[in-house]
Design a protein around this motif. Structure first.
Motif, PDB file in Angstrom:
ATOM      1  N   TRP A 119     -65.741 -20.629-133.426  1.00 49.97           N
ATOM      2  CA  TRP A 119     -67.053 -20.982-133.968  1.00 49.97           C
ATOM      3  C   TRP A 119     -68.041 -19.823-133.841  1.00 49.97           C
ATOM      4  O   TRP A 119     -68.922 -19.660-134.692  1.00 49.97           O
ATOM      5  N   HIS A 120     -67.866 -19.004-132.813  1.00 47.41           N
ATOM      6  CA  HIS A 120     -68.715 -17.817-132.684  1.00 47.41           C
ATOM      7  C   HIS A 120     -68.456 -16.851-133.830  1.00 47.41           C
ATOM      8  O   HIS A 120     -69.389 -16.291-134.431  1.00 47.41           O
ATOM      9  N   ASN A 121     -67.187 -16.667-134.191  1.00 47.84           N
ATOM     10  CA  ASN A 121     -66.864 -15.765-135.288  1.00 47.84           C
ATOM     11  C   ASN A 121     -67.320 -16.323-136.638  1.00 47.84           C
ATOM     12  O   ASN A 121     -67.712 -15.569-137.531  1.00 47.84           O
ATOM     13  N   VAL A 122     -67.266 -17.640-136.784  1.00 48.97           N
ATOM     14  CA  VAL A 122     -67.761 -18.246-138.026  1.00 48.97           C
ATOM     15  C   VAL A 122     -69.261 -18.029-138.155  1.00 48.97           C
ATOM     16  O   VAL A 122     -69.772 -17.675-139.230  1.00 48.97           O
ATOM     17  N   GLN A 123     -69.988 -18.225-137.048  1.00 49.89           N
ATOM     18  CA  GLN A 123     -71.435 -18.010-137.071  1.00 49.89           C
ATOM     19  C   GLN A 123     -71.776 -16.536-137.270  1.00 49.89           C
ATOM     20  O   GLN A 123     -72.835 -16.207-137.831  1.00 49.89           O
ATOM     21  N   ALA A 124     -70.880 -15.656-136.844  1.00 49.57           N
ATOM     22  CA  ALA A 124     -71.143 -14.219-136.985  1.00 49.57           C
ATOM     23  C   ALA A 124     -71.169 -13.775-138.440  1.00 49.57           C
ATOM     24  O   ALA A 124     -71.718 -12.712-138.762  1.00 49.57           O
ATOM     25  N   THR A 125     -70.594 -14.573-139.324  1.00 54.60           N
ATOM     26  CA  THR A 125     -70.601 -14.213-140.744  1.00 54.60           C
ATOM     27  C   THR A 125     -71.992 -14.325-141.361  1.00 54.60           C
ATOM     28  O   THR A 125     -72.241 -13.737-142.413  1.00 54.60           O
ATOM     29  N   VAL A 126     -72.875 -15.084-140.716  1.00 50.40           N
ATOM     30  CA  VAL A 126     -74.232 -15.254-141.255  1.00 50.40           C
ATOM     31  C   VAL A 126     -75.290 -14.772-140.273  1.00 50.40           C
ATOM     32  O   VAL A 126     -76.480 -14.995-140.485  1.00 50.40           O
ATOM     33  N   THR A 127     -74.872 -14.131-139.183  1.00 53.44           N
ATOM     34  CA  THR A 127     -75.812 -13.591-138.201  1.00 53.44           C
ATOM     35  C   THR A 127     -75.470 -12.129-137.947  1.00 53.44           C
ATOM     36  O   THR A 127     -74.584 -11.547-138.577  1.00 53.44           O
ATOM     37  N   ASP A 128     -76.197 -11.527-136.986  1.00 55.10           N
ATOM     38  CA  ASP A 128     -75.957 -10.121-136.657  1.00 55.10           C
ATOM     39  C   ASP A 128     -74.875  -9.931-135.607  1.00 55.10           C
ATOM     40  O   ASP A 128     -74.568  -8.794-135.229  1.00 55.10           O
ATOM     41  N   ASP A 129     -74.290 -11.038-135.102  1.00 55.02           N
ATOM     42  CA  ASP A 129     -73.231 -10.921-134.104  1.00 55.02           C
ATOM     43  C   ASP A 129     -71.975 -10.307-134.729  1.00 55.02           C
ATOM     44  O   ASP A 129     -71.746 -10.402-135.936  1.00 55.02           O
ATOM     45  N   VAL A 130     -71.171  -9.720-133.861  1.00 58.70           N
ATOM     46  CA  VAL A 130     -69.926  -9.073-134.301  1.00 58.70           C
ATOM     47  C   VAL A 130     -68.760 -10.015-134.024  1.00 58.70           C
ATOM     48  O   VAL A 130     -68.600 -10.506-132.899  1.00 58.70           O
ATOM     49  N   ALA A 131     -67.957 -10.269-135.040  1.00 58.42           N
ATOM     50  CA  ALA A 131     -66.794 -11.150-134.885  1.00 58.42           C
ATOM     51  C   ALA A 131     -65.645 -10.376-134.248  1.00 58.42           C
ATOM     52  O   ALA A 131     -65.411  -9.213-134.568  1.00 58.42           O
ATOM     53  N   ASN A 132     -64.941 -11.039-133.352  1.00 58.26           N
ATOM     54  CA  ASN A 132     -63.788 -10.434-132.678  1.00 58.26           C
ATOM     55  C   ASN A 132     -62.618 -11.407-132.771  1.00 58.26           C
ATOM     56  O   ASN A 132     -62.644 -12.478-132.174  1.00 58.26           O
TER      57      ASN A 132
END
Length: 217
Positions: A119-132
């Motif tokens: 879910w963190h990686n899914v949210q990273a697609t629309v935020t500035d977080d980096v998906a891992n």
């Protein structure tokens, strides 16, 4: 939370309730048994959160009862999931040739971490977080895939066992229920006949139905 692990009234009462509910479904015994097979089979899948959807699809494909399939997914519960997980993952690792077995607490922790990271990686697609996706890739090959592959055979075996065990039980339950219903109808007719024999005459009932004008809409 307590009732999730130990239902109110105990597991025996919960199983008895499920048996009565399955027997009262308005469908043929073989269709209900097919639905039970579908629900039990899906219980061995690692796709947690999608068991209801998968059970409904499998039951629909097998022309089974979908409601029975949804109810049968409770074959996977806090008492059986440890056994299902252990057997499925160990069998899957053996089939894939993986060395070393993962203890059950580590498997549960791996699923928890994977859910959070997904879910963190899914949210990273629309935020500035980096998906891992590295950790999820290891989880897929080490836990998820062995669970998915290893759960097929025990799921089919358990599903078939529940199918053949439930089929005669549901059939006998439905016959007994129909017999009790006929006995109630006969007693009601006898009571009516004792008050007015003409009311219990089938010919009289048919005559009344033909003579009664339809209600205006």
């Amino acid at each position: 939370m307590t009732e999730f692990f130990y239902p109110r009234g105990g597991w025996r009462r919960a199983l008895s309730y499920m048996r009565h509910r399955l027997g009262r479904l308005p469908d043929a015994p073989h269709r209900i048994a097919r639905g039970i097979f579908a629900g039990v089979l899906v219980s061995f899948s690692p796709l947690f959160g999608f068991h209801f959807i998968l059970a409904a699809l499998v039951a629909w494909a097998l022309r089974g009862n979908i409601i029975a399939a949804l109810m049968a997914t409770f074959f996977g519960n806090p008492l059986t999931f440890p056994i299902i997980m252990t057997v499925s993952i160990e069998l899957g690792n053996w089939m894939l040739g993986n060395s070393g077995m993962m203890p059950l607490p580590q498997v549960v922790a791996a699923f928890a971490r994977a859910s959070v990271e997904f879910w963190h990686n899914v949210q990273a697609t629309v935020t500035d977080d980096v998906a891992n996706w590295d950790n999820l890739s290891r989880f897929f090959w080490r836990v998820f895939l062995p669970y998915l592959i290893g759960g097929i055979l025990p799921g089919i075996i358990s599903g078939l066992a529940c199918y053949y065990l439930s089929l005669p039980v549901i059939g006998a339950y439905q016959k007994r229920r129909k017999k009790k219903l006929r006995e109630r109808i006969d007693k009601l007719r006898e009571a009516i006949a004792a008050q007015d024999p003409q009311l219990a005459d089938p010919a009289h009932v048919e005559q009344v139905e033909h003579e009664t004008p339809p209600k205006s809409e």
